[in-house]
Design a protein around this motif. Sequence first.
Motif, PDB file in Angstrom:
ATOM      1  N   TYR A  81       4.924   8.359  42.089  1.00 51.52           N
ATOM      2  CA  TYR A  81       6.211   6.916  41.342  1.00 51.52           C
ATOM      3  C   TYR A  81       5.621   6.258  43.258  1.00 51.52           C
ATOM      4  N   PHE A  82       5.021   4.769  43.223  1.00 49.28           N
ATOM      5  CA  PHE A  82       4.968   4.904  44.313  1.00 49.28           C
ATOM      6  C   PHE A  82       5.095   4.547  45.366  1.00 49.28           C
ATOM      7  N   GLY A  83       5.011   4.795  46.800  1.00 47.82           N
ATOM      8  CA  GLY A  83       5.837   4.890  47.755  1.00 47.82           C
ATOM      9  C   GLY A  83       4.829   3.368  49.295  1.00 47.82           C
ATOM     10  N   ASP A  97      11.090   5.534  33.897  1.00 49.13           N
ATOM     11  CA  ASP A  97      11.025   4.886  35.443  1.00 49.13           C
ATOM     12  C   ASP A  97       9.516   4.862  36.616  1.00 49.13           C
ATOM     13  N   ALA A  98       8.361   5.695  36.182  1.00 41.14           N
ATOM     14  CA  ALA A  98       7.274   5.847  37.692  1.00 41.14           C
ATOM     15  C   ALA A  98       6.806   5.165  37.518  1.00 41.14           C
ATOM     16  N   THR A  99       5.838   4.739  38.341  1.00 39.82           N
ATOM     17  CA  THR A  99       4.731   3.735  38.415  1.00 39.82           C
ATOM     18  C   THR A  99       3.308   4.446  37.200  1.00 39.82           C
ATOM     19  N   ARG A 116       6.583  13.552  25.730  1.00 39.80           N
ATOM     20  CA  ARG A 116       7.867  13.412  26.025  1.00 39.80           C
ATOM     21  C   ARG A 116       7.744  13.130  27.369  1.00 39.80           C
ATOM     22  N   THR A 117       6.426  13.414  28.485  1.00 41.46           N
ATOM     23  CA  THR A 117       6.796  13.232  29.715  1.00 41.46           C
ATOM     24  C   THR A 117       7.312  11.882  30.062  1.00 41.46           C
ATOM     25  N   ARG A 118       6.455  11.044  29.162  1.00 41.30           N
ATOM     26  CA  ARG A 118       6.173   9.336  29.521  1.00 41.30           C
ATOM     27  C   ARG A 118       7.740   8.663  29.678  1.00 41.30           C
ATOM     28  N   ASP A 119       8.705   9.407  28.086  1.00 44.76           N
ATOM     29  CA  ASP A 119       9.726   9.226  28.008  1.00 44.76           C
ATOM     30  C   ASP A 119      10.516   9.960  29.448  1.00 44.76           C
TER      31      ASP A 119
END
Length: 205
Positions: A100-102, A51-53, A44-47
């Motif tokens: 989320y890569f900055g 859009d996360a890195t 569920r978290t992946r879904d």
Amino acid sequence: MTMKGTLRIIRKQEKVEYHIKRSVFIGVGAPAVSEKDAKDFIARTRDEYSDATHVAWAYIVGSIEGYSDAGEPAGTAGPPILRVLKGEGVTHGVICVIRYFGGIKLGKRGLIDAYGHTAKLLLEKAGVVDAAPAYVVEIVHSYNVKIDGVLRSLGIDTRKLTPHYEEVVRWKLTVKKDVYEALKGRLDAMDGVKVSILDETLVEV
């Protein structure tokens, strides 16, 4: 589900954020009664954060452990999360740390610290508590039967329960396993009452 010894669960599902060098780390965690619970939470978290890195994770369910670096350098994401779970004595819980890569690389040491710190913040917010094995129970009885007194005599707060009135009366409640044996014994002795176990779970003690 066999559970022995002291049980420690993440008290409730929570979420935290940690910002470092323009990267955003989001920690989410929850109790996990079974490995399926943990894997379902991860899915569920992946879904939710598709859009996360990276979505790294770790879980402990009794003697079963699992973790994933989710594309980060080996050992820099999943293991630090797992170490935090172990350090707090968690026996049934799952944590995902979303990144989320900055644009600024943190290096291996920086990643280890960031994933571990986010997991620690999550546990501090959610809490870790002792737990006991319990059952989710359904009680079904006819309208001419009253069970409120039996429930209250066993320390069950009926004010927090909402029975459903259909052609019969249905109750759904969670009781510790030692209480269940006494409850079933009392209710089995009454005509027109059926007690059944729907699931196994853990409750805070």
